[in-house]
Scaffold this motif. Structure first.
Motif, short mmCIF file in Angstrom:
data_model
loop_
_atom_site.label_atom_id
_atom_site.label_comp_id
_atom_site.label_asym_id
_atom_site.label_seq_id
_atom_site.Cartn_x
_atom_site.Cartn_y
_atom_site.Cartn_z
N UNK A 242 0.89 -1.18 0.00
CA UNK A 242 0.00 0.00 0.00
C UNK A 242 0.91 1.21 0.00
N UNK A 243 1.34 1.57 -1.19
CA UNK A 243 2.43 2.53 -1.40
C UNK A 243 1.91 3.58 -2.37
N UNK A 244 1.60 4.75 -1.84
CA UNK A 244 0.96 5.80 -2.63
C UNK A 244 1.32 7.15 -2.03
N UNK A 245 1.08 8.26 -2.73
CA UNK A 245 1.48 9.58 -2.21
C UNK A 245 0.49 10.13 -1.19
N UNK B 114 4.70 7.39 -0.47
CA UNK B 114 5.87 7.25 -1.34
C UNK B 114 6.58 8.57 -1.59
N UNK B 115 5.95 9.69 -1.27
CA UNK B 115 6.55 11.00 -1.53
C UNK B 115 7.46 11.47 -0.40
N UNK B 116 7.52 10.71 0.68
CA UNK B 116 8.27 11.14 1.86
C UNK B 116 9.59 10.38 2.00
N UNK C 36 11.00 10.26 7.53
CA UNK C 36 9.58 10.50 7.80
C UNK C 36 8.92 9.21 8.31
N UNK C 37 9.22 8.11 7.67
CA UNK C 37 8.59 6.84 8.03
C UNK C 37 9.10 6.34 9.38
N UNK C 38 10.38 6.52 9.64
CA UNK C 38 10.91 6.18 10.96
C UNK C 38 10.22 7.02 12.02
N UNK C 39 10.00 8.30 11.73
CA UNK C 39 9.35 9.19 12.68
C UNK C 39 7.91 8.77 12.97
N UNK C 40 7.19 8.29 11.95
CA UNK C 40 5.83 7.81 12.19
C UNK C 40 5.85 6.59 13.12
N UNK C 41 6.83 5.72 12.93
CA UNK C 41 6.96 4.57 13.83
C UNK C 41 7.16 5.02 15.27
N UNK D 85 11.45 -2.00 1.79
CA UNK D 85 12.35 -1.71 2.92
C UNK D 85 11.71 -0.81 3.95
N UNK D 86 10.90 0.14 3.51
CA UNK D 86 10.36 1.14 4.43
C UNK D 86 9.53 0.58 5.58
#
Length: 265
Positions: free
Chosen positions: A54-57, A140-142, A146-151, A229-230
């Motif tokens: 589920x990879x989208x902007x 996908x735009x970040x 950003x993704x580590x921060x959401x975690x 990977x994200x």
């Protein structure tokens, strides 16, 4: 400094290398490992899944009461398309995710569902589909940070009975994948990158894992696109200092797909 007050009910957080969708139907070392995890994990109130597929902007969360099973692939046997995983959704978890991620505007999605990154694993972990499941999309735009921060922001869910999982592959190079039936030896670069990622996880070096593109040619070959990977970065972000780091499932499929699972806590 280790964190002092660890709740007895704290859930672990787990990254699953999900590999080929056919693992939903297979009985192999990897699927048996997933089933064993389901047997020994504390029973969660619900699962929050971050899937590579589920990879989208956009950042969205599945908000339906009964998420559909998505067969987001082609060219596989009919029996795989007949698999359905009827886990319920969880409106309270949706509300909590949106609350934790504010001021980010997380869209409540009513059209997606559970893709194979989620159900091909969970059909072994919780085969009765009786644990509610919510999916969070990957924007996908970040950038990776950003993704580590959401975690990091989602980490409190672990103390609320939620099993936060990421589903992807530490090494995922389909151009080099051996699609035939015969087993092949893993590529040297795939083994080296997986070993480096394991080493960094054991060391707690989340910065290097987030800045994975700086890890050289092996990283370029192992992570040619970031989508698989994200999900690992969400799990890293949700981990606590002092969490035990274990690798309950290991192996390489088709020479270039890492089946490594990583559990924190």
């Amino acid at each position: 400094m280790p964190e002092r007050d660890t709740p007895a009910t704290r859930m672990p957080t787990i990254f699953f290398g999900h590999g080929n969708p056919m693992n939903a139907l297979h009985d192999n070392a990897w699927t048996r490992g997933w089933a064993a995890l389901g047997q020994r994990l504390p029973r969660p109130r619900a699962v929050l899944s971050v899937s590579a597929h589920w990879y989208l902007p956009d950042t969205a969360v599945t908000a339906m009461a009964a998420p559909r099973t998505i067969h987001d692939f082609g060219g596989f046997p009919r029996e795989l398309f007949e698999v359905h995983y009827p886990a319920p959704g969880d409106h309270e978890l949706v509300r909590r995710v949106r609350e934790l991620l504010r001021p980010l505007d997380v869209r409540a999605d009513l059209s997606w569902g559970l893709d194979h990154g989620t159900w091909s694993v969970l059909c072994h972990v919780y085969p009765d589909a009786d644990v509610p499941v919510v999916q969070l999309s990957i924007d996908e735009s970040q950038p990776p940070a950003f993704h580590y921060g959401l975690g990091r922001l989602l980490r409190p869910l672990r103390d609320e009975g939620i099993l936060l999982i990421g589903s992807g592959d530490v090494v995922h190079n389909l151009h080099s994948y051996a699609w035939g039936r015969h087993p092949v030896e893993p590529f040297d670069w795939a083994l080296r990158f997986e070993a480096k990622a394991r080493e960094l996880m054991l060391q707690g070096d989340h910065h290097a894992l987030t800045d994975y593109e700086a890890l050289g040619r092996d990283a370029e070959l192992s992570v040619p696109t970031p989508d698989h990977y994200l999900p690992l970065l969400y799990v890293l972000g949700a981990s606590h200092e002092g969490d035990a780091v274990t690798f309950p499932v290991e192996g390489m499929d088709g020479g270039s797909i890492s089946m490594l699972s990583v559990q924190f806590g």
